[in-house]
Enzyme design. Structure first.
Site, PDB file in Angstrom:
ATOM      1  N   HIS A  33      38.401  31.454  42.127  1.00 15.28           N
ATOM      2  CA  HIS A  33      37.457  30.473  41.597  1.00 15.28           C
ATOM      3  C   HIS A  33      36.358  30.108  42.593  1.00 15.28           C
ATOM      4  O   HIS A  33      35.424  29.400  42.230  1.00 15.28           O
ATOM      5  CB  HIS A  33      38.220  29.201  41.190  1.00 15.28           C
ATOM      6  CG  HIS A  33      37.410  28.215  40.409  1.00 15.28           C
ATOM      7  ND1 HIS A  33      36.867  28.505  39.176  1.00 15.28           N
ATOM      8  CD2 HIS A  33      37.044  26.929  40.690  1.00 15.28           C
ATOM      9  CE1 HIS A  33      36.213  27.455  38.726  1.00 15.28           C
ATOM     10  NE2 HIS A  33      36.296  26.491  39.614  1.00 15.28           N
ATOM     11  N   SER A  87      31.524  26.195  38.020  1.00 19.69           N
ATOM     12  CA  SER A  87      32.611  25.457  37.402  1.00 19.69           C
ATOM     13  C   SER A  87      32.085  24.294  36.557  1.00 19.69           C
ATOM     14  O   SER A  87      31.281  24.499  35.642  1.00 19.69           O
ATOM     15  CB  SER A  87      33.583  24.981  38.495  1.00 19.69           C
ATOM     16  OG  SER A  87      34.801  24.554  37.954  1.00 19.69           O
ATOM     17  N   ASP A 128      40.379  34.239  38.747  1.00 23.67           N
ATOM     18  CA  ASP A 128      40.250  32.772  38.673  1.00 23.67           C
ATOM     19  C   ASP A 128      41.462  32.169  37.975  1.00 23.67           C
ATOM     20  O   ASP A 128      41.847  32.605  36.891  1.00 23.67           O
ATOM     21  CB  ASP A 128      38.970  32.420  37.904  1.00 23.67           C
ATOM     22  CG  ASP A 128      38.533  30.979  38.085  1.00 23.67           C
ATOM     23  OD1 ASP A 128      39.391  30.127  38.377  1.00 23.67           O
ATOM     24  OD2 ASP A 128      37.337  30.716  37.931  1.00 23.67           O
TER      25      ASP A 128
END
Length: 238
Positions: A220, A75, A193
């Site tokens: 995610h 991320s 996600d």
């Protein structure tokens, strides 16, 4: 045997890799982790927490290794591993982006967040600490991060979420083909996600081509929801 360095994403800490690390260590690999500045909720108001400090944190861990490392970012951790690669490309064997922000030179995370219209991040941000940090709406954490995860993992993760320093969201990366660009890049996309949508992930890895793209049909947080599959990719495919 290889040396892996793991960098977490926003609102998280090195604890998020807790299921993946033992699988790599079991195969004899050395695993190091980074805790980016500001994960202590008492320090998220620190206006000096910026991309430079993130990069310094990553470099300080890389320097502990006796060989070039496989640098893994999840991320927001993607911007930290990119900038670290620009500074010390000789210390990095490869870059692995796990449903991460993989930005081009001159881009900032906010540029991508604003174009990712279906992401649940922007509509659920809560400014705090006089605007120096962001929280997320607590009742949306599962939707954003953990939809495919087991309940126990959800509870453990949600209890450790902290505020996120905000300055890094608007900072622009400085990358060159001669340094960052010479390191092999790999992307692990996550189809379900809702923090960084798959369309957004595809836009990034098409704009900045990778040596290979791997696909996980999950949310995610593959370090919980698909940790065995994630470890398998890291161990045998890269």
């Amino acid at each position: 045997m290889a040396t892996y360095v793991f960098v977490h994403g926003a609102w998280h800490g090195s604890w998020c890799w807790e299921k993946v690390i033992p699988l790599l260590e079991k195969q004899g690999h050395l695993v190091l982790t980074v805790d980016l500045p500001g994960i202590d909720s008492e320090k998220t108001h620190d206006v000096s927490i910026n991309l430079q400090r993130y990069t310094d944190s990553v470099i300080s861990v890389i320097d502990k290794a006796n060989e070039p490392v496989i640098l893994v970012g999840h991320s927001m951790g993607g911007i930290a591993i990119s900038q670290a690669a620009e500074r010390h490309p000789e210390k990095i064997k490869s870059l692995i982006y796990v449903t991460a922000y993989m930005l081009k030179d001159g881009e900032a995370m906010l540029d991508i967040i604003r174009t990712d219209k279906e992401s649940l991040i922007a509509p659920n941000l809560i400014p705090c600490n006089e605007g120096t940090a962001f929280n997320l709406k607590s009742d949306k954490l599962i939707d954003i991060f953990y939809e495919s995860c087991d309940q126990k993992d959800i509870e453990n993760a949600a209890s450790r979420i902290t505020s996120q320093p905000s300055a890094v969201f608007s900072e622009r990366l400085s990358l060159t083909d001669e340094r960052y660009g010479k390191i092999p890049r790999y992307y692990i996309e996550c189809l379900q996600d809702r923090a960084i949508t798959n369309e957004c992930q595809q836009d990034m890895y098409h704009a900045l081509p990778c040596k290979k793209v791997f696909t996980l049909n999950t949310d995610h947080s593959p370090f919980y929801s698909k940790y065995e599959e994630l470890a398998e990719i890291l161990l045998h495919e890269i």
